[in-house]
Enzyme design. Structure first.
Site, PDB file in Angstrom:
ATOM      1  CB  SER A   1      38.056  67.400  -1.516  1.00 42.24           C
ATOM      2  OG  SER A   1      36.876  67.590  -0.556  1.00 42.24           O
TER       3      SER A   1
ATOM      4  CB  SER B   1      34.280  66.074   0.400  1.00 36.85           C
ATOM      5  OG  SER B   1      34.137  64.779   0.954  1.00 36.85           O
TER       6      SER B   1
ATOM      7  CE  LYS C   1      36.916  66.339   3.440  1.00 31.71           C
ATOM      8  NZ  LYS C   1      36.571  65.723   2.711  1.00 31.71           N
TER       9      LYS C   1
END
Length: 378
Positions: free
Chosen positions: A118, A62, A65
């Site tokens: 997230s 993640s 992101k």
């Protein structure tokens, strides 16, 4: 005039500032970084203070992101309303904010969800709102990575799901984080411990979210102010952490770490305690010589006009290397302070300082008679 390039291992001349750096000497090798890859970077200058397999390709999970957030912050206003598609609503794996098809929600709230909790569904909604489709958004993600210098990064999705075509490096992630933190919207969000995501429609819907970065609550590591966690079975536990103390901000990246929080905290402490200002070359010191044609001296000394002052960890001093690029066969006259070339200092392969080299003294031309006699008896 030709160019001569000289490379050498550099013997560092250290000023007294080194002795005043806080904390006991901790060598980088003693950090015991238990991670597949890691890096410690200065957020202001981009200087690298520590690196472990930092150029090795790894899975970002993640941490992806952060690039999604960069494009959202740069291409959409916080109050812009996105309508959630069927594709975004179908994202249910991992962390989500449970978006439903037809939901209306601002880009500001989607950005909160992506960075703080997230949320995987929020990144697809962001992509479709910014670029019209996730595929078009991915093109922009990869283009942006290249433009900011993350040259060994490739995105295949917006949220970090495993894909063999989806990879990055610790160094690239530090570069991306440094760029992202310069954006006020991102900088303010990544330091939030928690907030509330609110919908436009359904109007009554809201969801409290908590930041997944535990270091923000760690009193043993003061100054933590970001940035992003990531975790998948293949990528392991990953973290980009930042901290500010005084006027200095550091970025630590750890990938596939045994304990990402402890490892990042160690690296940050190392940077704040062991890195300090050091003069690595004095003003007026000889850096090389350049031949002078038809001058009263055969050579002129190349030097630096100002002391070369850098921030560096004490155990890195022996790893400094110098590469000089100097002109050759200069015609007289040569003036003191005249540009002669450039000196590039590196440490462990990463840039440390780049400074101009100048003439240390005047070299007047020979008089006409001296020139003729020189040519006759040469």
């Amino acid at each position: 005039m030709g160019l001569a390039i000289r490379r050498m291992i550099f013997s560092v001349l250290v000023c007294g500032a080194l002795c005043n750096m806080g904390g006991p000497l901790v060598k980088a090798a003693e950090l015991r970084v238990e991670a597949k890859a890691a890096i410690l970077m200065d957020a202001q200058t981009g200087q690298v203070y520590y690196a472990h397999n930092a150029e090795q390709r790894n899975l970002p999970a993640s941490l992806t992101k952060l690039m999604t957030a960069i494009l959202a912050a740069e291409n959409a206003k916080p109050g812009e309303v996105a309508v959630v598609s069927k594709k975004a609503a179908k994202v249910t794996i991992g962390s989500t904010i449970n978006l439903d098809q037809g939901d209306r929600i601002t880009m500001g709230n989607l950005l909160k969800a992506a960075l703080i909790t997230s949320a995987n569904d929020s990144t697809v909604a962001i992509a479709e709102q910014v670029a019209g489709s996730e595929e078009a958004f991915l093109y922009e993600m990869n283009r942006k990575a290249f433009l900011i210098g993350a040259l060994n990064t490739r995105y295949a999705n917006t949220n970090g799901y495993y894909d063999p075509r989806h990879y990055t490096t610790a160094y690239d992630l530090a570069v991306i984080a440094r760029y992202a933190l310069a954006n006020p919207r991102i900088n303010s969000l990544v330091r939030m411990k928690g907030t509330t995501v609110r919908w436009i429609n359904p109007a009554e819907r809201e969801k409290k979210i908590t930041n997944t970065n535990r270091l923000l609550k760690d009193e043993q590591t003061p100054g933590v102010d970001g940035v992003k966690t990531g975790s998948t079975p293949r990528a392991g536990d990953c973290l980009i952490a930042s901290a500010t103390r005084g006027e200095r901000r550091l970025i630590a990246v750890v990938l596939h770490a045994k304990d990402r929080y402890e490892t990042a905290a160690k690296m940050l402490e190392y940077g704040f305690n062991q890195v300090g200002p050091v003069v690595i070359f004095p003003a007026g010191g000889e850096m090389g010589r350049v031949q002078v044609n038809d001058g009263t001296a055969a050579f002129v000394t190349a030097t630096v006009a100002e002391p070369v002052l850098v921030n560096i960890a004490r155990d890195q001093l022996q790893d400094i290397k110098l590469r000089t690029t100097l002109g050759d066969n200069l015609p007289a006259p040569v003036r003191k302070g005249q540009m002669l070339g450039q000196a590039d200092f590196t440490v462990q392969g990463y840039p440390l300082a780049k400074v101009p080299l100048v003439a240390a003294a005047d070299v007047p031309p020979q008089n006409l008679l001296a020139r003729l006699l020189f040519k006759i008896f040469k």
